[in-house]
Write an enzyme that holds these catalytic residues in place. Structure first.
Site, short mmCIF file in Angstrom:
data_model
loop_
_atom_site.label_atom_id
_atom_site.label_comp_id
_atom_site.label_asym_id
_atom_site.label_seq_id
_atom_site.Cartn_x
_atom_site.Cartn_y
_atom_site.Cartn_z
N GLN A 88 -7.50 -4.51 9.29
CA GLN A 88 -5.85 -3.34 9.55
C GLN A 88 -5.10 -4.18 10.49
O GLN A 88 -5.17 -5.11 10.07
CB GLN A 88 -7.35 -2.99 10.24
CG GLN A 88 -6.74 -1.79 11.84
CD GLN A 88 -5.79 -0.54 11.14
OE1 GLN A 88 -5.43 0.21 10.49
NE2 GLN A 88 -6.75 0.65 11.16
N TYR A 96 -11.00 -6.21 10.51
CA TYR A 96 -10.94 -5.11 11.48
C TYR A 96 -10.84 -6.54 13.24
O TYR A 96 -11.94 -6.60 13.34
CB TYR A 96 -11.91 -4.15 12.10
CG TYR A 96 -12.17 -2.95 11.15
CD1 TYR A 96 -11.01 -2.14 10.99
CD2 TYR A 96 -12.88 -3.01 10.05
CE1 TYR A 96 -11.70 -1.20 10.00
CE2 TYR A 96 -13.13 -2.24 9.21
CZ TYR A 96 -12.25 -1.12 8.92
OH TYR A 96 -12.45 -0.20 8.55
N GLN A 140 4.08 7.48 17.06
CA GLN A 140 3.24 7.93 15.49
C GLN A 140 1.89 6.16 15.67
O GLN A 140 1.14 6.74 15.69
CB GLN A 140 3.78 7.72 14.34
CG GLN A 140 2.90 8.03 13.21
CD GLN A 140 3.41 8.18 11.46
OE1 GLN A 140 4.52 7.16 11.59
NE2 GLN A 140 3.27 8.96 11.03
N ARG A 142 7.88 4.22 2.06
CA ARG A 142 9.53 4.07 2.42
C ARG A 142 9.65 2.25 1.82
O ARG A 142 9.05 1.74 2.57
CB ARG A 142 9.12 3.83 3.51
CG ARG A 142 9.19 5.72 3.60
CD ARG A 142 9.99 6.09 5.26
NE ARG A 142 9.41 7.24 5.35
CZ ARG A 142 10.27 8.40 5.28
NH1 ARG A 142 11.19 8.02 4.29
NH2 ARG A 142 10.31 9.89 5.14
N ARG A 151 -15.96 2.09 3.00
CA ARG A 151 -17.05 3.08 3.39
C ARG A 151 -16.24 4.99 3.58
O ARG A 151 -16.78 5.55 3.09
CB ARG A 151 -17.18 2.78 4.55
CG ARG A 151 -18.50 3.78 4.75
CD ARG A 151 -18.75 3.92 6.69
NE ARG A 151 -18.53 4.88 7.33
CZ ARG A 151 -18.30 4.93 8.99
NH1 ARG A 151 -19.31 4.62 9.77
NH2 ARG A 151 -17.00 6.31 8.92
N GLY A 152 -15.08 4.87 4.01
CA GLY A 152 -14.07 5.95 4.93
C GLY A 152 -14.90 6.88 5.35
O GLY A 152 -15.92 6.25 6.07
N ASP A 183 -19.94 -5.83 14.17
CA ASP A 183 -18.77 -6.08 12.87
C ASP A 183 -18.26 -6.80 11.95
O ASP A 183 -18.31 -6.92 10.82
CB ASP A 183 -17.28 -5.46 13.40
CG ASP A 183 -16.22 -4.82 12.78
OD1 ASP A 183 -17.01 -4.21 12.02
OD2 ASP A 183 -15.41 -4.66 13.06
N TYR A 234 -6.67 7.14 -0.87
CA TYR A 234 -7.34 7.62 -1.10
C TYR A 234 -8.54 8.74 0.04
O TYR A 234 -8.32 8.21 1.24
CB TYR A 234 -8.34 7.49 -2.03
CG TYR A 234 -10.11 7.82 -2.17
CD1 TYR A 234 -9.99 8.69 -3.57
CD2 TYR A 234 -10.77 8.17 -1.14
CE1 TYR A 234 -11.34 8.83 -4.46
CE2 TYR A 234 -12.25 8.48 -1.63
CZ TYR A 234 -12.76 9.12 -2.82
OH TYR A 234 -13.41 9.21 -3.49
N GLU A 247 0.65 -0.92 0.17
CA GLU A 247 0.15 -0.24 0.01
C GLU A 247 1.00 1.52 0.06
O GLU A 247 1.83 1.56 -0.03
CB GLU A 247 -1.12 0.00 1.24
CG GLU A 247 -1.57 1.18 1.38
CD GLU A 247 -2.36 1.52 2.15
OE1 GLU A 247 -3.90 0.70 3.05
OE2 GLU A 247 -2.15 2.45 3.72
#
EC number: 1.5.1.54
Length: 292
Positions: free
Chosen positions: A181, A150, A217, A277, A116-117, A163, A58, A26
């Site tokens: 995920q 998930y 992070q 990377r 879905r976003g 879910d 996206y 990705e």
């Protein structure tokens, strides 16, 4: 004598990992010229590993969509790799989504990651779920569609069972593949895979692998993705805030161990979140036998 035998067993255990695995990668759209150079360097570095596909993330706004579209088309044209754009149902009408899908199809893009976003604050439109998007894509063309899962439950889900039912809905709508995920608790993933099978999801549950080079992070990401960071991982990165070289070595070791364990549990495909990377992902793949 027993120590020598243990070392011999360990060496054989390491050498025995010769199972062929499939990988995908990705990337995300760059926001400036420097990041664009980094992206393309990474794509060209990793393309020699012959991934099953590469995906490009996206954003909901039209500018992000255009960037994703342009990068996906360029990857397809310049490298010949199977390129899959992420597509979300947020901030676009069904007709707009159909047009976007047609544009992708006409550009030779055959694979899409349907999501879905994330709904922005104050979002008042009728929800358009990933299952709705899968159904819409199926009405446009015969896309190869991946959807998200998930193992530790989507943060907005009412329950783990709800879910899981939502994932089944996406499969029933026509999705071909499932990508998870990122996670670090392998037992959780295996239990999730079993639960998927128990309700009739027979699609392979492809684990998302994130080599962690920035632990702070990761902690921020985990706080809003519901990903659990196990104590052993916290300990592994303890004291490395100012030591990126050692962090990279730890990241490679953890990712390789996860893939080896999952492979022995019957997993054949792995999706790497590269963060644009290539060096670390390339090294991990090399050690796992994925080579030019």
């Amino acid at each position: 004598m027993s120590y020598a035998k243990e070392i011999d067993t360990l060496n054989q255990h390491i050498a025995d990992f010769n199972k062929k695995i499939n990988v995908s990668f990705e990337f995300f759209p760059p926001k400036n010229e420097k990041m664009e150079t980094l992206l393309w360097d990474s794509i060209h570095r990793l393309k020699v590993l012959k991934p099953k596909f590469v995906s490009v993330t996206y954003g909901a706004n039209s500018g992000e969509r255009d960037r994703t579209h342009g990068i996906v088309k360029a990857i397809k044209q310049e490298t010949g790799l199977e390129a899959a754009p992420h597509l979300t149902g947020i901030d676009a009408t069904p007709e707009e989504l159909k047009q976007i899908a047609r544009d992708y199809w006409d550009s030779g893009i055959r694979r899409i990651v349907a999501l879905r976003g994330d709904e922005p604050k104050g979002y008042a439109k009728k929800p358009f779920y990933a299952s709705d998007l899968v159904e819409l894509l199926r009405s446009v063309a015969d896309f190869d569609i991946s959807v998200a899962a998930y193992p530790e439950v989507h943060p907005e889900a009412k329950s783990a069972q709800a879910d899981l039912i939502n994932l089944k809905r996406k499969i029933d709508a026509g999705a071909n593949h499932v990508i998870t995920q990122f996670f670090f608790d392998i037992e959780n993933y295996l239990r999730f895979r079993d639960r998927c099978a128990s309700i009739g999801i027979d699609t392979e549950i492809v684990p998302g692998i994130l080599p962690v080079t920035n632990f702070k992070q990761l902690q921020k990401m985990a706080s809003f993705t519901n990903v659990k960071i196990p104590a052993w991982l916290v300990k592994a990165y303890d004291g490395l805030d100012n030591d990126p070289t050692t962090r990279n070595l730890v990241a490679a070791s953890v990712a390789m161990d996860m893939v080896k364990i999952l492979s022995r549990e019957g997993v054949n495909d792995f999706h790497f979140y590269t963060l644009n990377r290539s060096e670390l992902t390339y090294a991990i793949c090399h050690m796992l036998g994925v080579r030019p």
